[in-house]
Structures are given as C-alpha cells and as structure tokens.
Design an enzyme around this catalytic site. Structure first.
Site, short mmCIF file in Angstrom:
data_model
loop_
_atom_site.label_atom_id
_atom_site.label_comp_id
_atom_site.label_asym_id
_atom_site.label_seq_id
_atom_site.Cartn_x
_atom_site.Cartn_y
_atom_site.Cartn_z
N GLU A 50 0.82 -1.21 0.00
CA GLU A 50 0.00 0.00 0.00
C GLU A 50 0.85 1.26 0.00
O GLU A 50 1.96 1.26 0.52
CB GLU A 50 -0.85 0.06 1.28
CG GLU A 50 -2.07 -0.79 1.28
CD GLU A 50 -2.82 -0.64 2.60
OE1 GLU A 50 -3.98 -1.01 2.63
OE2 GLU A 50 -2.23 -0.16 3.59
N CYS A 83 3.22 8.40 1.40
CA CYS A 83 3.61 7.43 2.42
C CYS A 83 3.82 6.10 1.71
O CYS A 83 2.87 5.56 1.12
CB CYS A 83 2.52 7.32 3.48
SG CYS A 83 2.84 6.06 4.73
N CYS A 115 4.98 -6.78 7.96
CA CYS A 115 5.97 -6.34 8.95
C CYS A 115 6.11 -7.41 10.03
O CYS A 115 5.14 -8.09 10.37
CB CYS A 115 5.51 -5.03 9.59
SG CYS A 115 6.68 -4.33 10.77
N CYS A 148 3.96 -4.81 16.52
CA CYS A 148 3.28 -3.78 17.31
C CYS A 148 1.78 -4.07 17.30
O CYS A 148 1.17 -4.20 16.23
CB CYS A 148 3.56 -2.39 16.74
SG CYS A 148 5.31 -1.97 16.72
N CYS A 204 -0.97 -1.96 15.28
CA CYS A 204 -0.75 -1.73 13.85
C CYS A 204 -1.29 -2.91 13.04
O CYS A 204 -0.91 -4.07 13.28
CB CYS A 204 0.74 -1.56 13.57
SG CYS A 204 1.11 -1.29 11.83
N CYS A 206 -2.83 2.49 7.71
CA CYS A 206 -1.85 1.56 7.15
C CYS A 206 -2.30 0.12 7.30
O CYS A 206 -2.67 -0.32 8.38
CB CYS A 206 -0.51 1.78 7.85
SG CYS A 206 0.76 0.64 7.34
#
Length: 344
Positions: free
Chosen positions: A93, A106, A113, A117, A120, A334
């Site tokens: 994205e 961005c 990832c 976290c 997220c 995100c």
C-alpha cells in the site's frame, strides 16, 4: 540467470553493468534519465537507445514494475490510497496526501511487517519479504503518473520497518535524492522506525539530513512492552540515549510518534512521565489518536484526553502536535486496504 534490477542501481552500477554487455559508458546516464527523471515503465520507451540494446536489456534486466490494483480517493480532502501489485504477486500500500506545502507520499518498505506492534494492522500477517529500492521508488513514480501531480516529500511509514530493510532503504534514499532523478530534498523525507537501536546508531553515521521519526507510544518500558515486542530488545533508556546521539551527530530534530490508546497509554500521569524524559531533547512529539484495530480491541483516546495529554507536554516545554487525520472516508490507515484485498 537472474535479471538485474536496474531501478535499484546507482548510476555507476548501471555503467558497470553496461560495460559487461559491451556497451559504452554514456548509455548509463541515458538509462538513468529514463528510469528516474522520465520515469518510464518499459525498455521500449527508451527511444534514444538502439533496438539491439533494448533487446539486451529485456533479456538481462528488469524495471521492477508495480501495478495499481486499486485506488481509493477521499471526497473530503483528495487523499489517495493505492494498492499495488508486485511482480511476484505480493501486495503493498501507499498513500498520497495533499498539503498546502505540497504532496507527500507514504510508502511501504516491506510486504507486511515482523515487528509485531499490537496497534498496527500491518503486522497481523507478519512479513512476506522486503522491498528493493526500485520497488520503493516505483510507488512514487506510479503515483505521480496516476495523479498527474509531482510528489514533493515522502514518509517511509507504510507497511514494514524501514531499518529492518536497511541496505535497500539507504539506496532508496540516495536514489530519490539524486540530482539527475527525482531530486527530492533530504529534508522532505521522513523515516519512521519502531526503535531498532543498533540501526539508529548506524543511520547517524550515514551523513543524511532526513527526519527520523521514532515510534515511542509509551512513557516507560513496562507500558511499551505491552504493545511493542521490539521494546524487549530495545529498552527505552538506551533508545533515548541513541536518539540523543543521533541528534548530536546530525543536528536534526527527532520526531517521537505516540499513538494514544484509550486506557493503555493516555493518562495524564503518563503524559507527565513522558514530558520528564523528553523536555531537554531537540524533539517534537506527534500524537496520533490510534486507528481502531478490531483484532486487538483497541479504541482511540477521546478528544478530551488527547487535548489534555498534548497540553501537559506543551506546558513542560515539549513541542507537540496532534496528527491531522487524512482520508478518513477511505480508511487510509496503514494495512487496512491490503488486508481487505487479501481476504477476498
């Protein structure tokens, strides 16, 4: 034989590659211009190259294309959220944000990832792979072509931990800044990290003038470890010391990102504790009312709590802003679009 990723090469590396093909050095600058100034998507567009050279390039090289799978445009503020497909079928994205001072993109640095976290959405499926410098550049180039508008700044804040893909990210930063290419000023570039101490120390030695944004999200280790597994190997005391050393080395102000989660890290006591640790640093705190993540049962702080938290920091001499939320009508958080696409 694996094809060479031309868009990820420095000019000198392209020249060396052409020498291996038996081509003159000056062709390197022509190809670099086509890739990064004219931003073409195919070798056939490189019309000042001979047909034989273009055929050689088709056989031996790739331009690492990214393809727009979907684009959502906000009716509220013009924010555009892009879903890109990569050559191997992976999905990433990017978001185009419009400001008075210019357009900022961005971009993602990894597919997914692995930092974990808990607030997220991008970490939920883990990481598939890291992106090349060329794939990072292609996100900007394709957005410029689709929107018809120049991108003036970039934030490495999409899916992925940039410092977990260190070498490719450093290459991207130097290529996007190259005077023969996008020529984007380093001070218009922000790199966001969850706080990998050894990599922050390494970054400080690179001689760059980018803005470093460190995801803090807590005033102490106890709270930080609840939401950020990376905090176990990167304690806050050592992290803040690395940040101070980064500031001393680069003379650049650091931004601390702080996602406010109701009942987790948004109390007035936590605001005072955070202020005590940051008030003597050359820094800026960016408060982010967290995007609701259904999988984690997290809810963003109330507007009243956000204002109180900001006021306490400011009263203690810590420069603080609350992030303006763009693209709220297209769910520009995100990882959200990527995940909804994969679940179909």
């Amino acid at each position: 034989m694996e094809k060479v990723n031309l868009k990820s090469l420095y000019l000198e590396e392209i020249e060396a590659f052409l020498k291996e093909l038996g081509e003159p050095k000056f062709r390197g600058k022509q190809i670099f211009d086509w890739l990064h100034a004219k931003q073409v998507s195919s070798f056939s567009d490189m019309t000042n190259l001979s047909k034989s050279l273009r055929e050689k390039l088709e056989e031996t090289a790739t331009l690492e294309p990214v393809t727009i799978v979907k684009c959502l445009i906000s009716k509220e503020d013009g924010t555009r959220k892009y879903l890109f497909g990569l050559e191997n079928g992976s999905i990433i994205e990017s978001v185009l944000m419009k400001y008075e001072h210019g357009n900022t993109v961005c971009i993602s640095t990894q597919v997914g990832c692995r930092m974990g976290c808990t607030f997220c959405a991008s970490t939920i499926d883990g990481v598939e792979r890291s992106l090349s410098a060329g794939e990072m550049l292609s996100q900007i180039y394709e957005i410029q072509k689709d929107s018809g508008e120049r991108v003036h700044g970039v934030v490495l804040m999409g899916s992925g931990e940039p410092l977990d893909n260190y070498d490719s990210v450093m290459k991207f930063l130097r290529l996007v800044n190259h005077p023969l290419g996008q020529n984007m000023g380093q001070r218009h570039i922000t790199l966001s990290t969850c706080g990998l101490i050894p990599k922050i120390n390494q970054l400080a030695e690179e001689g760059l003038q980018i803005t470093l944004a460190v995801s803090l999200h807590a005033p102490n280790d106890e709270v930080r470890r609840k939401t950020m597994p990376v905090a176990n190997a990167n304690p806050m005391k050592e992290l803040l010391m690395a940040c101070e050393q980064y500031i001393a080395k680069t003379n650049r102000r650091i931004t601390f990102e702080y996602a406010l989660i109701q009942g987790v890290n948004d109390s007035e006591a936590y605001a005072r504790e955070l202020a005590g640790k940051l008030k003597h640093m050359l820094c800026h705190v960016n408060l982010i009312p967290v995007n609701d993540v259904k999988e984690r049962n997290y809810v963003k702080s109330s507007n009243e709590n956000v204002k109180k938290f900001a006021a306490i920091l400011q009263k203690n001499g810590v420069e603080t802003t609350v992030r303006r939320k763009l693209g709220s009508d297209i769910d520009a958080a995100c990882g959200q679009l990527r995940r909804s696409h994969m679940q179909k």
